[in-house]
Design an enzyme around this catalytic site. Sequence first.
Site, PDB file in Angstrom:
ATOM      1  N   HIS A  53       0.830  -1.202   0.000  1.00  0.00           N
ATOM      2  CA  HIS A  53       0.000   0.000   0.000  1.00  0.00           C
ATOM      3  C   HIS A  53       0.867   1.255   0.000  1.00  0.00           C
ATOM      4  O   HIS A  53       0.551   2.238  -0.658  1.00  0.00           O
ATOM      5  CB  HIS A  53      -0.897   0.013   1.236  1.00  0.00           C
ATOM      6  CG  HIS A  53      -2.214  -0.674   1.041  1.00  0.00           C
ATOM      7  ND1 HIS A  53      -3.393   0.009   0.842  1.00  0.00           N
ATOM      8  CD2 HIS A  53      -2.534  -1.989   1.022  1.00  0.00           C
ATOM      9  CE1 HIS A  53      -4.381  -0.851   0.697  1.00  0.00           C
ATOM     10  NE2 HIS A  53      -3.882  -2.073   0.811  1.00  0.00           N
ATOM     11  N   ASP A  54       1.948   1.224   0.749  1.00  0.00           N
ATOM     12  CA  ASP A  54       2.817   2.393   0.827  1.00  0.00           C
ATOM     13  C   ASP A  54       3.541   2.636  -0.492  1.00  0.00           C
ATOM     14  O   ASP A  54       3.450   3.725  -1.072  1.00  0.00           O
ATOM     15  CB  ASP A  54       3.839   2.199   1.949  1.00  0.00           C
ATOM     16  CG  ASP A  54       4.761   3.391   2.108  1.00  0.00           C
ATOM     17  OD1 ASP A  54       4.250   4.526   2.223  1.00  0.00           O
ATOM     18  OD2 ASP A  54       5.996   3.204   2.100  1.00  0.00           O
ATOM     19  N   VAL A  68       1.522   3.836  -3.839  1.00  0.00           N
ATOM     20  CA  VAL A  68       0.773   5.095  -3.876  1.00  0.00           C
ATOM     21  C   VAL A  68       1.683   6.256  -4.245  1.00  0.00           C
ATOM     22  O   VAL A  68       1.612   6.788  -5.334  1.00  0.00           O
ATOM     23  CB  VAL A  68       0.051   5.354  -2.542  1.00  0.00           C
ATOM     24  CG1 VAL A  68      -0.629   6.715  -2.551  1.00  0.00           C
ATOM     25  CG2 VAL A  68      -0.978   4.266  -2.297  1.00  0.00           C
ATOM     26  N   GLY A 122       5.146   5.990  -3.593  1.00  0.00           N
ATOM     27  CA  GLY A 122       6.486   5.449  -3.465  1.00  0.00           C
ATOM     28  C   GLY A 122       6.748   4.935  -2.070  1.00  0.00           C
ATOM     29  O   GLY A 122       5.980   5.164  -1.136  1.00  0.00           O
ATOM     30  N   SER A 181       4.667   7.031   3.793  1.00  0.00           N
ATOM     31  CA  SER A 181       3.619   8.055   3.898  1.00  0.00           C
ATOM     32  C   SER A 181       2.297   7.454   4.357  1.00  0.00           C
ATOM     33  O   SER A 181       1.454   8.160   4.921  1.00  0.00           O
ATOM     34  CB  SER A 181       3.433   8.763   2.555  1.00  0.00           C
ATOM     35  OG  SER A 181       3.127   7.844   1.528  1.00  0.00           O
ATOM     36  N   THR A 213      -1.229 -15.119  -0.759  1.00  0.00           N
ATOM     37  CA  THR A 213      -1.173 -16.412  -0.083  1.00  0.00           C
ATOM     38  C   THR A 213      -1.256 -16.251   1.431  1.00  0.00           C
ATOM     39  O   THR A 213      -1.519 -17.219   2.141  1.00  0.00           O
ATOM     40  CB  THR A 213       0.119 -17.167  -0.457  1.00  0.00           C
ATOM     41  OG1 THR A 213       0.057 -18.486   0.077  1.00  0.00           O
ATOM     42  CG2 THR A 213       1.354 -16.462   0.083  1.00  0.00           C
ATOM     43  N   ASP A 223      -6.358 -18.494   1.035  1.00  0.00           N
ATOM     44  CA  ASP A 223      -6.070 -19.841   0.553  1.00  0.00           C
ATOM     45  C   ASP A 223      -6.079 -20.790   1.747  1.00  0.00           C
ATOM     46  O   ASP A 223      -6.231 -20.341   2.887  1.00  0.00           O
ATOM     47  CB  ASP A 223      -4.769 -19.900  -0.271  1.00  0.00           C
ATOM     48  CG  ASP A 223      -3.479 -19.815   0.549  1.00  0.00           C
ATOM     49  OD1 ASP A 223      -3.495 -20.101   1.764  1.00  0.00           O
ATOM     50  OD2 ASP A 223      -2.435 -19.501  -0.036  1.00  0.00           O
ATOM     51  N   SER A 253      -3.881 -22.291   3.425  1.00  0.00           N
ATOM     52  CA  SER A 253      -2.795 -22.161   4.406  1.00  0.00           C
ATOM     53  C   SER A 253      -2.493 -20.680   4.608  1.00  0.00           C
ATOM     54  O   SER A 253      -1.433 -20.193   4.213  1.00  0.00           O
ATOM     55  CB  SER A 253      -1.545 -22.909   3.920  1.00  0.00           C
ATOM     56  OG  SER A 253      -1.189 -22.495   2.598  1.00  0.00           O
ATOM     57  N   ASP A 287       3.367 -19.617   0.715  1.00  0.00           N
ATOM     58  CA  ASP A 287       3.624 -20.741  -0.177  1.00  0.00           C
ATOM     59  C   ASP A 287       2.904 -20.510  -1.505  1.00  0.00           C
ATOM     60  O   ASP A 287       2.419 -19.405  -1.756  1.00  0.00           O
ATOM     61  CB  ASP A 287       3.193 -22.061   0.476  1.00  0.00           C
ATOM     62  CG  ASP A 287       1.732 -22.029   0.943  1.00  0.00           C
ATOM     63  OD1 ASP A 287       0.936 -21.238   0.383  1.00  0.00           O
ATOM     64  OD2 ASP A 287       1.380 -22.795   1.860  1.00  0.00           O
TER      65      ASP A 287
END
Length: 319
Positions: A69-70, A73, A75, A79, A197, A240, A242, A247
């Site tokens: 996410h950081d 957006v 870079g 932020s 995953t 998933d 696991s 994995d």
Amino acid sequence: MASRKLGLFVAAAVVSAAALMPPCAVAQLRTDYYASACPNLENIVRGSVRQSMAQSQISAPAALRLFFHDCAVTGCDASIMIVNSNGDDEWRHSDNQSLKREGFLTVLSAKAAVDSDPQCRNKVSCADILALAARESVVQSGGPYYLVELGRYDGRVSTRGSVVLPHVNFNLDQLNAFFSGLGFNQTEMIALLGAHTLGAADCPFFQYRIGSDPSMDQGLASQLRGTCGANPSGGFAFLDPSPGAFDNAFYRNLQGGRGLLGSDQVLYSDQRSRGAVDGYAANQGAFFADFVAAVTKLGRVGVKTAATGEIRRDCRFPN
């Protein structure tokens, strides 16, 4: 419901890769950046993340997701962690409200641990600590170890208007267009999405597919109907089988039509990307190698320099 945003780990402004990756900023990144200033940095972060993961199983997927996410957006400048008094910051954008507090706490705890070493205090950026915490979340969940390039400076600005997210019903063309804006080709995108995953998704992100999307396995649809029917806003399902292990089960899940998100399942439904999914499902080593290359590339996006950033004393507030 189908117009909801894909908030599981990728948030990005669709901008050119050239604009996000100035050569001088990328050149400053190196794996031994803190060898003199904070020689025990990686061990400190490793121990702190281990403690966070022992306290909450959500910590690893939340920290990994926070890193994506950081970076995507404005870079990799931490932020996403800034708290503005007027409420105009990235994490309070409606599409970031599903970010889990455990991810933030994992990074803040690691920052406190680093700064408790007098040699390191106020010398390591929050952006670099976030990058290391993401790597540790992968490794300590059974995923591949990789060297983290360091030398990022923290950004000073965070605004809700900078947050742009793809939709959970994006088709392959839309996904490719989105990620190409960050400099990723289709194979790199598919490897990067393998981060799904780890962890879970809230019902609002996939409920629109239940009973209406023929690409969803009917057994899964029946199960999810029960999961989300009683508590549509508070229910969730694992991505998933696991969810605590890094994995290649995510790709095998897609082969069986058991991907939660439409924008994940389309990677198998579309013949143009199915081969990569089949390859990663059959060869975990290949997935690990390509994920390492892709996540390293992501870590170079929008890197700040001393001229454009700072070393935040508190990750939540610009100095």
